[in-house]
Design a protein around this motif. Structure first.
Motif, short mmCIF file in Angstrom:
data_model
loop_
_atom_site.label_atom_id
_atom_site.label_comp_id
_atom_site.label_asym_id
_atom_site.label_seq_id
_atom_site.Cartn_x
_atom_site.Cartn_y
_atom_site.Cartn_z
N ILE A 98 -6.68 12.20 2.91
CA ILE A 98 -5.91 10.95 2.94
C ILE A 98 -6.65 9.73 3.51
O ILE A 98 -6.49 8.62 2.99
CB ILE A 98 -4.52 11.18 3.62
CG1 ILE A 98 -3.58 10.02 3.23
CG2 ILE A 98 -4.63 11.36 5.13
CD1 ILE A 98 -2.12 10.35 3.31
N GLY B 52 0.17 7.42 -6.39
CA GLY B 52 0.69 6.45 -5.42
C GLY B 52 1.19 5.18 -6.08
O GLY B 52 2.07 4.50 -5.55
N ALA C 103 1.52 12.47 4.38
CA ALA C 103 1.53 11.04 4.05
C ALA C 103 2.57 10.28 4.87
O ALA C 103 2.36 9.12 5.23
CB ALA C 103 1.76 10.83 2.55
N LEU D 258 0.89 -1.16 0.00
CA LEU D 258 0.00 0.00 0.00
C LEU D 258 0.92 1.21 0.00
O LEU D 258 1.81 1.32 0.85
CB LEU D 258 -0.88 0.01 1.25
CG LEU D 258 -1.73 1.26 1.48
CD1 LEU D 258 -2.81 1.41 0.39
CD2 LEU D 258 -2.41 1.23 2.86
N PHE E 84 1.66 5.54 -0.47
CA PHE E 84 1.10 6.90 -0.31
C PHE E 84 1.99 7.94 -0.98
O PHE E 84 3.22 7.84 -0.93
CB PHE E 84 1.00 7.26 1.18
CG PHE E 84 0.09 6.35 1.95
CD1 PHE E 84 -1.29 6.49 1.87
CD2 PHE E 84 0.61 5.36 2.77
CE1 PHE E 84 -2.14 5.67 2.60
CE2 PHE E 84 -0.23 4.52 3.50
CZ PHE E 84 -1.61 4.68 3.41
N THR F 153 -7.38 6.36 1.24
CA THR F 153 -6.81 5.08 1.66
C THR F 153 -7.88 3.99 1.66
O THR F 153 -7.67 2.88 1.15
CB THR F 153 -6.18 5.22 3.07
OG1 THR F 153 -5.25 6.28 3.01
CG2 THR F 153 -5.50 3.95 3.51
N THR G 168 -3.08 14.08 -3.61
CA THR G 168 -3.06 13.10 -2.51
C THR G 168 -3.39 11.77 -3.17
O THR G 168 -4.38 11.66 -3.88
CB THR G 168 -4.17 13.37 -1.47
OG1 THR G 168 -4.33 14.77 -1.30
CG2 THR G 168 -3.85 12.69 -0.15
N SER G 169 -2.56 10.76 -2.92
CA SER G 169 -2.82 9.49 -3.59
C SER G 169 -2.46 8.29 -2.73
O SER G 169 -1.51 8.32 -1.94
CB SER G 169 -2.05 9.43 -4.92
OG SER G 169 -2.33 8.23 -5.61
N ALA G 170 -3.26 7.22 -2.88
CA ALA G 170 -2.96 5.93 -2.25
C ALA G 170 -3.20 4.87 -3.31
O ALA G 170 -4.11 5.01 -4.15
CB ALA G 170 -3.86 5.69 -1.05
N ALA H 53 1.37 7.18 6.91
CA ALA H 53 1.95 5.86 6.59
C ALA H 53 2.58 5.23 7.83
O ALA H 53 2.45 4.02 8.06
CB ALA H 53 2.98 6.00 5.47
N VAL I 275 5.92 5.04 1.29
CA VAL I 275 5.52 6.45 1.25
C VAL I 275 6.63 7.32 0.67
O VAL I 275 7.81 7.06 0.90
CB VAL I 275 5.12 6.95 2.67
CG1 VAL I 275 6.28 6.88 3.67
CG2 VAL I 275 4.55 8.36 2.61
#
Ligand code: KG4
Ligand code: ZN
Length: 357
Positions: free
Chosen positions: A59, A326, A95, A4, A6, A63, A13-15, A99, A82
């Motif tokens: 975030i 991400g 992040a 996963l 970040f 997620t 903002t990304s996951a 994270a 991250v």
């Protein structure tokens, strides 16, 4: 294994969830990106404090969505990755802290990822298809970077060329803004330049056109003269600003499409020339291009011609993976994890490149 990842280094903002199968193929299972572009457009550029706040707000939801789309629970993850540098410090910290908490709460190892290596790793997300073989030449072209790297393997980089001042994306954004293209100007600039090239018979015909020969519209190359692999985009930017001011003062309208083509031509030719010089100097298995400006259609076509001529494979990320996301951080995170690189609760963010610390 499954990571996963970040990303919050700038205004996205990304996951994402990235998986590597037993044969070593990389798959993107989810890649959720919340862009703040509309918010920052009001100000003509990224406002760091607003970016940090928007990352905090986004975030958690991002997620949950990344896990839901991938159809996995935290128990099914191998590690958390991250972006820890470079970028806006307040933005990165969001992040990084999220994270850390996620890793501790779920008993997972934590991996720190360099944002630029992440951009380059976007080209590893090829699924069943072949990944770039190392050593390869990497060209990073973004809002903050214009650099060439010798990539020995996925985690060992040597920077062999860089900009001495402004980055290519920054130059497109600043000049674009002056000719009325809203922030971020890259994509609009690309389209406008396409009209300019088309009006003289295409990119290849541009150098022979009357407009290119007009001394009034002359712009300097951002390639540092000689054997260096460095760039300087501030000279090109300043010359373009002066030209636009001069035109305004004399009341002469600027042919915007041709002007955008002229600016793009100098930027693209300089990058292609230094990439060609680097390829001649070292032995490389591929050219891998990365970063927001890798979406530029004129640059993509020019590098395709270059690599075809040299008989070397070219890796260009799909447009959806050129900007910050991400997924690319997860791809690099997998290689950092496999190399044994681990971060812990003391991980801090840094605004700087590894080479500049
Ligand atoms: O990699 P990125 O999303 O963020 C940074 O890490 O900087 O790159 C953003 C940059 C912006 O300057 C944007 O204008 C530029 O990429 N960009 C483009 C194009 N699409 C985005 N520049 C030129 N042509 C494009 N098509
Ligand atoms: Zn970036």
């Amino acid at each position: 294994m499954r990571i996963l990842a970040f990303e919050s280094s700038c205004d996205e903002t990304s996951a994402a969830v990235v998986e590597m199968d037993e044969a070593g193929h990389l798959f993107l299972r989810s890649n959720i990106v919340a862009s703040q572009v509309e918010t920052h457009r009001l100000y003509g550029g990224v406002v760091p404090e607003i970016a940090s706040r928007a990352h905090v707000e986004a975030i958690t939801g991002i997620t949950k969505e990344a896990l839901a789309v991938a159809g996995v629970t935290p128990k099914e993850l191998t590690a958390v990755a991250v972006t820890s540098h470079p970028g806006l410090i307040g933005a990165l910290l969001v992040a990084v802290n999220f994270a850390k908490s996620f890793a501790v709460a779920n008993g997972l190892p934590l991996v720190a990822v360099d944002h630029i290596k992440g951009h380059i790793a976007a080209s590893y997300l090829t699924g069943e298809a072949q990944r770039p073989k190392t050593p390869f030449l990497a060209l990073a072209v973004s809002g903050g970077h214009t650099a060439l790297y010798r990539v020995e393997d996925e985690t060992r980089y040597v920077r062999i060329g860089t900009t001495r001042d402004d980055a290519i994306g920054e130059a497109f954004d600043k000049i674009g803004r002056m000719i009325g293209i809203p922030y971020p100007a890259g994509a609009g600039f690309d389209k406008l330049a396409a009209e300019g090239f088309a009006s003289v018979g295409g990119y290849e015909a541009f150098r022979k056109s009357e407009f290119y020969k007009d001394p009034f519209y002359k712009l300097p190359s951002p390639a540092v003269a000689g054997e260096s692999l460095d760039f300087s985009f501030s000279g090109l930017k300043t010359a373009a600003i002066n030209l636009l001011h001069r035109q305004e003062q004399t009341g002469t309208p600027v042919p915007k499409a041709l002007f955008a083509a002229r600016f793009t031509y100098e930027a693209v030719e300089a990058v292609a020339a230094k990439a060609a010089l680097a390829l001649e100097r070292g032995s490389y298995q591929a050219l891998v291009v990365a970063g927001g400006v890798a979406a530029n259609s004129h640059l993509r076509r020019r590098l395709e011609i270059l690599c075809r001529g040299k008989g070397i494979p070219l890796f260009l990320p799909p447009l959806s993976l050129c900007g910050d996301n991400g997924g690319m951080i997860g791809a690099q995170g997998i290689f950092e994890y496999l190399a044994g690189n681990r971060a812990d609760a003391s991980l801090n963010a840094s605004a700087l490149d590894e080479e500049d610390r």
